[in-house]
Design an enzyme around this catalytic site. Structure first.
Site, PDB file in Angstrom:
ATOM      1  N   ASP A  69      33.896  37.220  45.515  1.00 21.08           N
ATOM      2  CA  ASP A  69      34.765  36.696  44.450  1.00 21.08           C
ATOM      3  C   ASP A  69      34.918  35.182  44.586  1.00 21.08           C
ATOM      4  O   ASP A  69      36.028  34.644  44.495  1.00 21.08           O
ATOM      5  CB  ASP A  69      36.150  37.386  44.506  1.00 21.08           C
ATOM      6  CG  ASP A  69      36.025  38.896  44.360  1.00 21.08           C
ATOM      7  OD1 ASP A  69      35.185  39.347  43.578  1.00 21.08           O
ATOM      8  OD2 ASP A  69      36.779  39.620  45.036  1.00 21.08           O
TER       9      ASP A  69
ATOM     10  N   SER B 169      36.117  49.838  30.705  1.00 21.72           N
ATOM     11  CA  SER B 169      36.826  49.259  29.554  1.00 21.72           C
ATOM     12  C   SER B 169      36.345  47.829  29.271  1.00 21.72           C
ATOM     13  O   SER B 169      36.314  47.405  28.108  1.00 21.72           O
ATOM     14  CB  SER B 169      38.342  49.304  29.768  1.00 21.72           C
ATOM     15  OG  SER B 169      38.720  48.441  30.806  1.00 21.72           O
TER      16      SER B 169
ATOM     17  N   VAL C  33      29.434  44.777  46.815  1.00 22.14           N
ATOM     18  CA  VAL C  33      29.085  43.368  46.964  1.00 22.14           C
ATOM     19  C   VAL C  33      27.565  43.235  46.851  1.00 22.14           C
ATOM     20  O   VAL C  33      26.831  43.987  47.494  1.00 22.14           O
ATOM     21  CB  VAL C  33      29.564  42.847  48.345  1.00 22.14           C
ATOM     22  CG1 VAL C  33      29.198  41.374  48.514  1.00 22.14           C
ATOM     23  CG2 VAL C  33      31.066  43.034  48.493  1.00 22.14           C
TER      24      VAL C  33
ATOM     25  N   GLY D  69      29.322  34.563  48.298  1.00 21.34           N
ATOM     26  CA  GLY D  69      30.676  34.853  48.779  1.00 21.34           C
ATOM     27  C   GLY D  69      31.288  36.027  48.016  1.00 21.34           C
ATOM     28  O   GLY D  69      30.747  36.474  47.007  1.00 21.34           O
TER      29      GLY D  69
ATOM     30  N   HIS E 264      37.301  39.381  37.684  1.00 18.72           N
ATOM     31  CA  HIS E 264      38.140  39.782  38.821  1.00 18.72           C
ATOM     32  C   HIS E 264      39.608  39.777  38.387  1.00 18.72           C
ATOM     33  O   HIS E 264      40.049  38.841  37.703  1.00 18.72           O
ATOM     34  CB  HIS E 264      37.930  38.814  39.991  1.00 18.72           C
ATOM     35  CG  HIS E 264      38.721  39.210  41.201  1.00 18.72           C
ATOM     36  ND1 HIS E 264      38.325  40.237  42.047  1.00 18.72           N
ATOM     37  CD2 HIS E 264      39.902  38.763  41.678  1.00 18.72           C
ATOM     38  CE1 HIS E 264      39.227  40.391  42.990  1.00 18.72           C
ATOM     39  NE2 HIS E 264      40.199  39.512  42.798  1.00 18.72           N
TER      40      HIS E 264
ATOM     41  N   ASN F 116      30.983  37.904  36.839  1.00 23.88           N
ATOM     42  CA  ASN F 116      31.894  38.973  37.255  1.00 23.88           C
ATOM     43  C   ASN F 116      33.286  38.706  36.683  1.00 23.88           C
ATOM     44  O   ASN F 116      33.645  37.557  36.443  1.00 23.88           O
ATOM     45  CB  ASN F 116      31.983  38.995  38.789  1.00 23.88           C
ATOM     46  CG  ASN F 116      32.890  40.096  39.305  1.00 23.88           C
ATOM     47  OD1 ASN F 116      32.844  41.223  38.833  1.00 23.88           O
ATOM     48  ND2 ASN F 116      33.727  39.772  40.285  1.00 23.88           N
TER      49      ASN F 116
HETATM   50  C1  GAR Z   1      38.719  45.496  36.251  1.00 24.86           C
HETATM   51  O1  GAR Z   1      40.106  45.262  36.339  1.00 24.86           O
HETATM   52  C2  GAR Z   1      37.958  44.455  37.048  1.00 24.86           C
HETATM   53  O2  GAR Z   1      38.584  43.218  37.060  1.00 24.86           O
HETATM   54  C3  GAR Z   1      37.969  45.079  38.410  1.00 24.86           C
HETATM   55  O3  GAR Z   1      37.756  46.449  38.185  1.00 24.86           O
HETATM   56  C4  GAR Z   1      38.323  46.801  36.924  1.00 24.86           C
HETATM   57  C5  GAR Z   1      37.256  47.547  36.157  1.00 24.86           C
HETATM   58  O4  GAR Z   1      37.798  48.108  34.990  1.00 24.86           O
HETATM   59  N1  GAR Z   1      36.932  44.503  39.241  1.00 24.86           N
HETATM   60  C6  GAR Z   1      37.118  44.180  40.508  1.00 24.86           C
HETATM   61  O5  GAR Z   1      38.149  44.386  41.110  1.00 24.86           O
HETATM   62  C7  GAR Z   1      35.898  43.562  41.170  1.00 24.86           C
HETATM   63  N2  GAR Z   1      36.294  42.831  42.341  1.00 24.86           N
HETATM   64  P1  GAR Z   1      36.856  48.695  33.859  1.00 24.86           P
HETATM   65  O6  GAR Z   1      35.888  49.667  34.537  1.00 24.86           O
HETATM   66  O7  GAR Z   1      37.788  49.425  32.947  1.00 24.86           O
HETATM   67  O8  GAR Z   1      36.133  47.563  33.199  1.00 24.86           O
END
Ligand code: GAR
Length: 206
Positions: free
Chosen positions: A150, A16, A97, A148, A114, A112
């Site tokens: 995040d 998304s 990672v 690191g 988060h 990225n």
């Molecule tokens: C998002 O909420 C993003 O912040 C998270 O995965 C989801 C992906 O949603 N990422 C992490 O947790 C990375 N550490 P999407 O596939 O619908 O964009």
């Protein structure tokens, strides 16, 4: 657009955030082109979203590890992204990672998103961590990626309230909506060259 700024998007899931970025590119809010979308998950919806938009999309087998790419996979990602001449790598729900050769190849050129207000709740399922901790406000963070987890310099953050009757799904949905606003704005600022990094601080020039 002559010599457009080129994005390489990596994701493992439903994509998304990629859709939000691709839509912002399509309507000119991000002065860039999505050159390629790569995934470590063959069935990831993000690949379909890319193909529906006629953007080159490819599954790259991640290798034997669960949380990182093995050496061969890392080399394959680097090769494809280099050949696609990407200027910025946009992680959009990429759940491994990045290390070693990958970080060296694209140092300072990876961002990225988060789902928490970093440095709170790094790692997996940050929205559940926030709910379990009992915070009243959480949100999302867009940051540069370094060695690191995040942990790199923060480009932007957006807050989201935590409601008394929130379940993990409802909170994650609210955070997702905030991500879809914040991430395209941050990518646009990087593409326009409006951002500089001084130590841990990211300065918005405009
Ligand atoms: C998002 O909420 C993003 O912040 C998270 O995965 C989801 C992906 O949603 N990422 C992490 O947790 C990375 N550490 P999407 O596939 O619908 O964009």
């Amino acid at each position: 657009m002559s010599n457009p700024f080129r994005l390489g998007v990596l994701g493992s899931g439903k994509g998304s955030n990629f859709v939000a970025i691709a839509d912002a590119v399509a309507c000119g809010k991000i002065p860039a082109q999505v050159a390629v979308v790569l995934s470590d998950v063959e069935s990831a919806r993000i690949l379909e979203h890319a193909r529906e938009r006629s953007i080159p999309a490819q599954f790259i087998p991640p290798g034997k590890f669960r949380t990182k790419l093995d050496e061969e996979a890392e080399g394959n990602f680097v090769k494809i992204l280099s050949e696609a001449k990407v200027d910025l790598i946009v992680l959009a729900g990429f759940m491994r990672v990045l290390k070693g050769e990958f970080l060296r190849a694209f140092e300072g050129c990876i961002v990225n998103v988060h789902p928490s207000l970093l440095p709170s709740f790094p790692g997996l399922e940050a929205w559940k961590q926030a709910l379990d901790y009992g915070v009243k406000v959480t949100g999302c963070t867009v940051h540069f990626v370094d060695a690191g987890v995040d942990a790199g310099p923060i480009i932007g953050q957006q807050t989201v309230p935590v409601l008394d009757d929130d379940k993990p799904e409802s909170l994650h949905a609210r955070i997702h909506s905030a991500e879809h606003e914040l991430y395209p704005k941050c990518v646009a600022a990087v593409a326009r060259g409006e951002i500089s990094v001084v130590g841990r601080k990211v300065i918005w020039k405009k």
